[in-house]
Design an enzyme around this catalytic site. Structure first.
Site, short mmCIF file in Angstrom:
data_model
loop_
_atom_site.label_atom_id
_atom_site.label_comp_id
_atom_site.label_asym_id
_atom_site.label_seq_id
_atom_site.Cartn_x
_atom_site.Cartn_y
_atom_site.Cartn_z
CB SER A 148 -0.97 -0.06 1.19
OG SER A 148 -1.98 0.88 1.02
CG ASP A 226 -7.43 -3.19 -1.68
OD1 ASP A 226 -7.93 -2.22 -1.08
OD2 ASP A 226 -6.21 -3.43 -1.70
CG HIS A 259 -5.55 -2.59 1.48
ND1 HIS A 259 -4.95 -2.45 0.25
CD2 HIS A 259 -4.92 -1.69 2.28
CE1 HIS A 259 -4.02 -1.51 0.29
NE2 HIS A 259 -3.97 -1.03 1.53
N1 LIG Z 1 -7.66 3.01 9.54
C1 LIG Z 1 -7.92 2.66 8.17
C2 LIG Z 1 -7.27 1.36 7.82
C3 LIG Z 1 -5.77 1.43 7.82
C4 LIG Z 1 -5.19 0.33 6.97
O1 LIG Z 1 -5.89 -0.42 6.33
N2 LIG Z 1 -3.86 0.27 6.91
C5 LIG Z 1 -3.24 -0.70 6.09
C6 LIG Z 1 -2.37 -0.02 5.10
S1 LIG Z 1 -3.35 1.09 4.12
C7 LIG Z 1 -2.21 1.86 3.10
O2 LIG Z 1 -1.11 2.14 3.32
C8 LIG Z 1 -2.47 -1.68 6.94
O3 LIG Z 1 -1.52 -2.28 6.51
N3 LIG Z 1 -2.93 -1.85 8.18
C9 LIG Z 1 -2.29 -2.71 9.13
C10 LIG Z 1 -2.99 -4.01 9.35
O4 LIG Z 1 -2.59 -4.70 10.30
O5 LIG Z 1 -3.87 -4.39 8.58
C11 LIG Z 1 -9.40 2.62 7.88
O6 LIG Z 1 -10.11 3.17 8.70
O7 LIG Z 1 -9.79 2.09 6.84
#
Ligand SMILES: N[C@@H](CCC(=O)N[C@@H](CSC=O)C(=O)NCC(=O)O)C(=O)O
Length: 281
Positions: A148, A226, A259
């Site tokens: 991402s 996603d 995602h």
């Molecule tokens: N808070 C967000 C969701 C944040 C999210 O999905 N972060 C992803 C990366 S998104 C792009 O860089 C991630 O890797 N999160 C860590 C995990 O453990 O999944 C929302 O409200 O949608």
């Protein structure tokens, strides 16, 4: 000076978490290193992983399942944090897509961010040098991948430094940040109003400006369920840029995958094998 936070036996190797005083960031930074069992005997290739928004240096190591495959192929894994923390910038942690956990792997040019948000120089220069100095790592066998925001970071840092990184791949990268809300917010905040500087941190733009920097190909996996796919990630922009520039790209679209790290862990074995092959040519 490297401070060990913790070390754990893992698939015959060592999973470690470390802290150091970063000169690029001007603050303490934390990072994670997985040393495969082969590193006890010899220097090994290194694969840097750049994580996404809201992540820390722990996220990839805890959730991706990469260590099993890195141990098999004899690859060291390095995961930096995703931004400086506790900089004192007012509101730095108020929003999940800017500031804390959202460094976007650029060197900020706008005050107040420019004093500490220097993630490109941190990853490409300072952390790389620290790893080579402190761990049994081969300087001539470096690869980079990410997810991402970190997929954007991996593609951009590789395209800007193909002489450093011999291999690059990404999971669900922000493929054209100049054309999506996350990228436009981050770049206007960190880089300012001049969109020419934005294009120097946009993978799809950089591909078009380069002469096939990765003839062995770039691997990208993308889930079709996603929620960020159309508005933020835009893999079709990367695909058409690679077609225009004749840069080989393997873009795999997977029905049903979202995602999350469930998606990442599903295809991790393929990415580690891809880098192993590229780094051992
Ligand atoms: N808070 C967000 C969701 C944040 C999210 O999905 N972060 C992803 C990366 S998104 C792009 O860089 C991630 O890797 N999160 C860590 C995990 O453990 O999944 C929302 O409200 O949608």
């Amino acid at each position: 000076m490297l401070e060990c936070i913790s070390e754990h036996a893992c698939f015959g190797g060592v999973q470690g978490f470390y802290r150091h005083a970063s000169t690029e960031i001007g603050l303490p930074m934390r990072f994670a290193v997985y040393q495969p069992p082969q590193a006890k005997e010899r220097k090994v290739p290194v694969l840097f992983f750049l994580a996404g928004l809201t992540c820390t240096e722990e996220t990839f190591m805890i959730k991706s399942g990469a260590q099993r495959y890195a141990a098999h192929h004899g690859l060291m894994l390095v995961a930096p944090d995703t931004s400086p923390r506790d900089t004192g910038i007012p509101g730095e942690a108020d929003s999940w897509d800017i500031g804390t956990g959202a460094g976007f792997y650029v060197d900020a040019m706008q005050s107040p961010w420019s004093a500490h948000f220097r993630m490109e120089s941190y990853v490409v220069h300072e952390l790389r040098a620290l790893i080579l100095q402190s761990f049994p790592a081969r300087s001539d066998r470096l690869g980079i991948f990410g997810h991402s925001m970190g997929g954007h970071g991996a593609l951009v840092l590789a395209l800007r430094n193909p002489e450093i990184y011999a291999s690059v791949s990404a999971f669900a990268p922000i493929a054209s940040p100049v054309n999506c809300p996350w990228g436009q917010k981050a770049f206007s905040t960190y880089l300012g109003a001049d969109e020419a500087s934005w294009r120097q941190y946009d993978a799809s733009e950089l591909i078009k400006q380069s002469i096939i920097p990765y003839p062995q190909g770039i691997l990208v996996d993308q889930g079709l369920s996603d929620k960020f796919l159309e508005e933020q990630l835009r893999p079709h922009d990367l695909e058409s840029a690679c077609q225009t520039a004749q840069q080989p790209l393997t873009l795999r679209r997977h029905a049903g995958y979202d995602h999350s790290y469930y998606f990442i862990s599903t295809f991790m074995e393929d990415h580690i094998a891809f880098h192993h092959q590229n780094l051992n040519k």
